[in-house]
Scaffold this active site. Structure first.
Site, PDB file in Angstrom:
ATOM      1  N   THR A 156       0.918  -1.191   0.118  1.00 34.93           N
ATOM      2  CA  THR A 156       0.019  -0.144  -0.112  1.00 34.93           C
ATOM      3  C   THR A 156       1.042   1.235   0.142  1.00 34.93           C
ATOM      4  OG1 THR A 156       0.073   0.098   2.264  1.00 34.93           O
ATOM      5  CG2 THR A 156      -1.724  -1.128   1.207  1.00 34.93           C
ATOM      6  N   HIS A 157       0.580   2.423  -0.665  1.00 33.90           N
ATOM      7  CA  HIS A 157       1.475   3.639  -0.905  1.00 33.90           C
ATOM      8  C   HIS A 157       2.691   3.082  -1.500  1.00 33.90           C
ATOM      9  CE1 HIS A 157      -1.111   5.487   2.249  1.00 33.90           C
ATOM     10  NE2 HIS A 157      -1.134   4.386   2.840  1.00 33.90           N
ATOM     11  N   SER A 278      17.022  -1.861 -26.317  1.00 30.40           N
ATOM     12  CA  SER A 278      17.228  -0.491 -26.600  1.00 30.40           C
ATOM     13  C   SER A 278      18.341  -0.441 -27.792  1.00 30.40           C
ATOM     14  CB  SER A 278      17.745  -0.120 -25.291  1.00 30.40           C
ATOM     15  OG  SER A 278      18.735   1.060 -25.643  1.00 30.40           O
ATOM     16  N   LYS A 284      19.574  -3.795 -22.263  1.00 28.86           N
ATOM     17  CA  LYS A 284      17.953  -3.567 -22.009  1.00 28.86           C
ATOM     18  C   LYS A 284      16.830  -4.857 -22.239  1.00 28.86           C
ATOM     19  CE  LYS A 284      16.233  -0.698 -19.801  1.00 28.86           C
ATOM     20  NZ  LYS A 284      16.250   0.853 -20.255  1.00 28.86           N
ATOM     21  N   GLU A 291       3.853  -0.333 -21.374  1.00 31.06           N
ATOM     22  CA  GLU A 291       3.795   0.919 -21.478  1.00 31.06           C
ATOM     23  C   GLU A 291       2.964   1.542 -22.306  1.00 31.06           C
ATOM     24  OE1 GLU A 291       8.152   2.194 -20.460  1.00 31.06           O
ATOM     25  OE2 GLU A 291       8.261   0.448 -21.889  1.00 31.06           O
TER      26      GLU A 291
END
Ligand code: ARG
Length: 461
Positions: A156-157, A278, A284, A291
């Site tokens: 949470t948070h 990448s 990468k 996304e």
């Protein structure tokens, strides 16, 4: 460009720029099938009601069926100069059957015709989108099922909070996706109302039979007010709102997976086939698909805003502005179907990093609430228990100790109610087992939910 449906009133031709600017054929051609089916039903009704001669109606229906066949074969030649798909099909029909074609548009306007087309189109899209949601739910359920015993640190948070079953977290996705389907099904009730017969906006003096057209096109009911029929696009706004909520859900699911796939979390590995690399950093492996799903939710919400703003100042009745409901709606639907279509197989290509997860679960702060509840069961108030565990956690963190390392005497310093058996609950499996309240993360409850979902979405579990 063929002759305009309204050309005779005009003493001269329209400016080429005006033609281009007002044309919607580049995007409304996707309504062709519905336009033809709607016209066939309309022509049959005109015949039954003896509004046009039977042989003309028969010619019209035959001609339209021919155009439909061409469309199905991908051989229909759309005139890119036409004003819209309604005019274009009328022109095609005229070429095929000559004079009889002129009788098709009796007791009809493009104002009611376009709403009919949009509603028929949306009925199909709602069905297809709902099916795609179900397919995604099935992949998620399969993933949950094959990782039934995996416990994860829940957040949470975005701070580590308590242990939960991975399956429990995944079932949360199924819940919100189900509500998305329900919303679409509910909106469909308002889509499924037949507007044809409203004509321009006031109805007609000709003896039409709207119910016949309604039955032919399998609509649930008639629209009851001709002005409202051509004036409102709330059914489109509603679908866009539903798609926007769905897009928010899919964006948040993507965000979870993006976070979980980072080296920092290391909960999951997404297969290379659903990642990209990448051009500069050779190491990468990026979650670009997720996304782009997250990013696309903005596009869908933009479509909703676009139609809302387009509508807000319009005087009641048909206005040409309404033509602009189509590009955002079509784009939102296309985008959504693409997202749903790719997220389902992506889920089937995720592997859980089990060992990394187990290491993460060694953090005993995850069990603080379990110790609080242990003390409550021994008669302490919630406040006392919270204070005791708070002190214990603080001391352990300060001294770099684990709670399970505390000796009996040290435990008693915090509370006489802390017996050695408290250490039995300081592990992830015990922790999830304790959460037996309905809807909680207890493994038996989650297993039951997995079975319930299997039945609900007809997936083998
Ligand atoms: N293409 C228009 C639309 O999408 C329908 C045409 C109505 N045109 C008119 N002049 N009444 O709304």
């Amino acid at each position: 460009m063929g002759k305009k449906l309204w050309g005779s009133r005009f003493p001269k031709g329209t400016n080429a720029l005006a033609d281009k600017f007002t044309s919607s054929i580049s995007y409304d051609q996707r309504l062709a099938k519905y336009d033809i089916l709607g016209s066939i039903a309309h022509a049959k009704m005109l015949k039954n009601q003896k509004i046009i001669p039977g042989h003309d109606a028969d010619l019209i229906v035959k001609g339209l069926k021919g155009i439909l066949e061409q469309l199905a074969k991908g051989k229909l030649k759309i005139d890119s100069q036409a004003e819209d798909i309604h005019s274009n099909i009328q022109q095609m029909l005229k070429k095929k059957i000559k004079g009889a074609a002129d009788k098709l548009h009796t007791a009809r306007s493009r104002n009611d015709q376009v709403v009919l087309d949009m509603k028929m189109y949306l009925r199909d899209e709602i069905e297809e989108t709902s099916e795609l949601i179900t397919l995604l739910q099935k992949s998620i359920l399969k993933f949950a099922k094959s990782n039934k015993t995996i416990v994860i640190p829940g957040y949470t948070h975005l701070q580590m909070a308590q242990c939960v079953l991975l399956g429990h977290h995944l079932l949360a996705y199924l819940e919100c996706l189900e509500r998305d389907k329900e919303r679409l099904a509910d909106a469909e009730k308002r889509v499924n109302q037949m507007p044809l017969g409203a004509c321009a906006f006031s109805g007609t003096g000709l003896p039409i039979d709207r119910k016949f057209v309604m039955r032919e096109l399998k609509f649930a009911k008639l629209t009851d007010n001709s002005i409202d029929s051509v004036s409102d696009r709330d059914f489109i706004i509603e679908i866009l709102a539903d798609l926007s909520i769905l897009a928010v859900h899919l964006s948040r699911i993507s965000e979870d997976l993006i976070l979980w796939s980072t080296a920092e979390f290391n909960f999951i590995d997404i297969d290379f086939s659903f990642c990209t690399g990448s051009s500069i950093m050779p190491h990468k492996k990026n979650p670009d698909i997720l996304e782009l799903i997250r990013g696309s939710s903005g596009k869908i919400q933009g479509a909703l805003s676009s139609v809302l703003v387009m509508m807000k100042g319009l005087p009641t009745s048909y206005n040409r502005d309404l033509q602009l409901d189509k590009p955002p709606l079509f784009e939102a639907i296309d985008t959504m179907k693409e997202i749903l279509g790719i997220l389902a197989p992506l889920f089937e290509n995720i592997v859980v990093e089990k060992e990394a997860m187990v290491a993460r679960l060694q953090n005993e702060s995850l069990f603080s609430v379990d110790i609080v509840e242990y003390l409550i069961k021994k008669g302490l108030s919630y406040r006392q228990a919270h204070d005791i565990v708070g002190k214990m956690v603080r001391d352990c963190l300060d001294k770099g100790k684990k709670i399970s390392d505390l000796g009996n005497r040290e435990l008693k310093k915090y509370s006489l109610s802390l017996d050695p058996d408290v250490k039995k609950i300081l592990n992830a499996w015990a922790s999830v087992n304790l959460k037996k309240s309905y809807g909680g993360t207890n493994p038996k409850l989650v297993a039951r939910q997995i079975a319930v979902w299997g039945k609900k979405i007809n997936a083998s579990v």
